[in-house]
Design a protein around this motif. Structure first.
Motif, PDB file in Angstrom:
ATOM      1  N   CYS A   7      -0.391   5.527  -4.790  1.00  0.00           N
ATOM      2  CA  CYS A   7      -0.152   5.604  -3.356  1.00  0.00           C
ATOM      3  C   CYS A   7       0.243   4.216  -2.874  1.00  0.00           C
ATOM      4  CB  CYS A   7      -1.369   6.095  -2.593  1.00  0.00           C
ATOM      5  SG  CYS A   7      -1.014   6.238  -0.816  1.00  0.00           S
ATOM      6  N   TRP A   9       0.201   3.243   0.224  1.00  0.00           N
ATOM      7  CA  TRP A   9      -0.538   2.839   1.407  1.00  0.00           C
ATOM      8  C   TRP A   9      -1.944   2.375   1.017  1.00  0.00           C
ATOM      9  CZ3 TRP A   9       0.899   7.319   5.341  1.00  0.00           C
ATOM     10  CH2 TRP A   9       2.265   7.231   5.626  1.00  0.00           C
ATOM     11  N   ARG A  10      -2.615   1.707   1.935  1.00  0.00           N
ATOM     12  CA  ARG A  10      -3.921   1.117   1.622  1.00  0.00           C
ATOM     13  C   ARG A  10      -4.908   1.362   2.762  1.00  0.00           C
ATOM     14  NH1 ARG A  10      -2.065   1.480  -2.487  1.00  0.00           N
ATOM     15  NH2 ARG A  10      -1.654  -0.041  -4.123  1.00  0.00           N
ATOM     16  N   CYS A  11      -5.143   2.618   3.066  1.00  0.00           N
ATOM     17  CA  CYS A  11      -6.073   2.961   4.142  1.00  0.00           C
ATOM     18  C   CYS A  11      -7.488   2.476   3.799  1.00  0.00           C
ATOM     19  CB  CYS A  11      -6.096   4.462   4.358  1.00  0.00           C
ATOM     20  SG  CYS A  11      -4.455   5.187   4.502  1.00  0.00           S
ATOM     21  N   CYS A  14      -9.817   5.141   2.311  1.00  0.00           N
ATOM     22  CA  CYS A  14      -9.244   5.983   1.255  1.00  0.00           C
ATOM     23  C   CYS A  14     -10.342   6.643   0.420  1.00  0.00           C
ATOM     24  CB  CYS A  14      -8.346   5.153   0.350  1.00  0.00           C
ATOM     25  SG  CYS A  14      -7.539   6.158  -0.923  1.00  0.00           S
ATOM     26  N   HIS A  15     -10.186   7.948   0.222  1.00  0.00           N
ATOM     27  CA  HIS A  15     -11.191   8.718  -0.502  1.00  0.00           C
ATOM     28  C   HIS A  15     -11.101   8.505  -2.014  1.00  0.00           C
ATOM     29  CE1 HIS A  15      -7.474  10.863  -0.041  1.00  0.00           C
ATOM     30  NE2 HIS A  15      -7.793  11.727  -0.973  1.00  0.00           N
ATOM     31  N   GLN A  20      -5.013   4.521  -6.205  1.00  0.00           N
ATOM     32  CA  GLN A  20      -3.910   3.923  -5.449  1.00  0.00           C
ATOM     33  C   GLN A  20      -2.890   3.225  -6.352  1.00  0.00           C
ATOM     34  OE1 GLN A  20      -5.961   1.379  -2.702  1.00  0.00           O
ATOM     35  NE2 GLN A  20      -6.167   2.966  -1.148  1.00  0.00           N
ATOM     36  N   GLY A  52      -4.728  10.101  -4.369  1.00  0.00           N
ATOM     37  CA  GLY A  52      -3.397   9.524  -4.317  1.00  0.00           C
ATOM     38  C   GLY A  52      -2.434  10.295  -3.414  1.00  0.00           C
ATOM     39  N   ALA A  79       0.145  12.737   2.789  1.00  0.00           N
ATOM     40  CA  ALA A  79       0.199  11.982   4.039  1.00  0.00           C
ATOM     41  C   ALA A  79       1.644  11.819   4.505  1.00  0.00           C
ATOM     42  CB  ALA A  79      -0.461  10.618   3.852  1.00  0.00           C
ATOM     43  N   ASP A  99      -2.203  14.908   6.119  1.00  0.00           N
ATOM     44  CA  ASP A  99      -3.100  13.846   6.574  1.00  0.00           C
ATOM     45  C   ASP A  99      -2.420  13.055   7.691  1.00  0.00           C
ATOM     46  OD1 ASP A  99      -5.002  11.871   6.717  1.00  0.00           O
ATOM     47  OD2 ASP A  99      -4.439  10.904   4.835  1.00  0.00           O
ATOM     48  N   LYS A 101      -2.846  10.224  10.527  1.00  0.00           N
ATOM     49  CA  LYS A 101      -3.785   9.113  10.681  1.00  0.00           C
ATOM     50  C   LYS A 101      -3.871   8.564  12.099  1.00  0.00           C
ATOM     51  CE  LYS A 101      -2.964   7.942   5.889  1.00  0.00           C
ATOM     52  NZ  LYS A 101      -4.303   8.376   5.441  1.00  0.00           N
TER      53      LYS A 101
HETATM   54  S1  SF4 Z   1      -6.058   7.766   2.219  1.00  0.00           S
HETATM   55 FE1  SF4 Z   1      -4.241   8.773   1.345  1.00  0.00          FE
HETATM   56  S2  SF4 Z   1      -2.501   7.648   2.233  1.00  0.00           S
HETATM   57 FE2  SF4 Z   1      -4.320   6.358   2.493  1.00  0.00          FE
HETATM   58  S3  SF4 Z   1      -4.371   4.988   0.699  1.00  0.00           S
HETATM   59 FE3  SF4 Z   1      -5.653   6.789   0.199  1.00  0.00          FE
HETATM   60  S4  SF4 Z   1      -4.265   8.221  -0.838  1.00  0.00           S
HETATM   61 FE4  SF4 Z   1      -2.970   6.703   0.219  1.00  0.00          FE
END
Ligand code: SF4
Length: 205
Positions: A7, A9-11, A14-15, A20, A52, A79, A99, A101
């Motif tokens: 992924c 992105w770097r939320c 992130c679960h 990532q 991811g 996402a 997803d 945000k």
């Molecule tokens: S929450 Fe989703 S979009 Fe955000 S970093 Fe994790 S996998 Fe990526």
């Protein structure tokens, strides 16, 4: 559920942050997954590609087609990071969990750490809603990442786009080392959110 690596992105919440970077060879290769699915034909109904971010995978279209040939229904958690590939898979999926945000504005960049992320997500969201594919929009929420008024703004934006099914999910404490727990939504806030949508779900961690 098939968890795809990678992924961009770097939320903060992130679960699956270990997915990532997409550099692990610990999981099964797609060929092994497909062989498993072939053995379970008739026992399982659907395959959900999660992550991811599944649309980060160049082989996602081919993988979905292969699973469909085995008779599986196809689900996708995304996402909307890559609108072009997202558009490619929309004709293959039966259901999408999208997803969302923030209100596709600068708050998106604050949460994902990536410039232009809100515009990409908005393009994918519009593609999804125009496709007519069954879907749920969901937000993993922590008030440290998104203030309550920003959450309400997001809900209004989603309704304006045509979203009818929405879920608010609490991020789990253990997977948000960079996020402080600022408390959960008030009953009044949940009530206001719920009134906006035909279907509204709340998922506590
Ligand atoms: S929450 Fe989703 S979009 Fe955000 S970093 Fe994790 S996998 Fe990526």
């Amino acid at each position: 559920m098939v968890y795809c690596q990678g992924c961009a992105w770097r939320c903060a919440y992130c679960h699956n942050p270990h997915l990532q970077r997409g550099e692990s060879d610990a999981g099964p290769a797609w060929g092994e997954v497909l062989a498993f699915l072939a053995r379970r034909r008739g026992l399982l109904d659907a395959v959900v590609f999660s992550g991811g971010e599944p649309t980060a995978q160049p082989g996602l279209v081919a993988a979905m087609r292969a699973a469909k040939r085995l008779g599986y229904r196809i689900g996708l958690h995304s996402a909307g990071i890559y609108p072009r590939r997202f558009a490619e898979v929309l004709s293959l999926v039966d259901w999408v969990g999208f997803d969302a945000k923030a209100s596709f504005n600068s708050s998106y960049e604050r949460i994902t750490g990536v410039r232009g992320s809100g515009a990409a997500a908005l393009e994918s969201a519009r593609l999804l809603l125009a496709s007519g594919v069954d879907c749920e929009f969901r937000t993993t929420w922590d008030s440290h990442c998104l203030q309550p008024d920003e959450l309400e703004q997001l809900a209004a934006t989603l309704v304006h786009l045509g979203v009818r099914r929405y879920a608010l999910q609490e991020c789990r404490e253990g997977v948000k080392p960079r996020v402080r727990n600022e408390g959960w939504a008030s009953a009044a806030l949940l009530d206001r959110l719920g009134r906006r949508f035909e279907q509204f779900s709340v998922r506590r961690a």
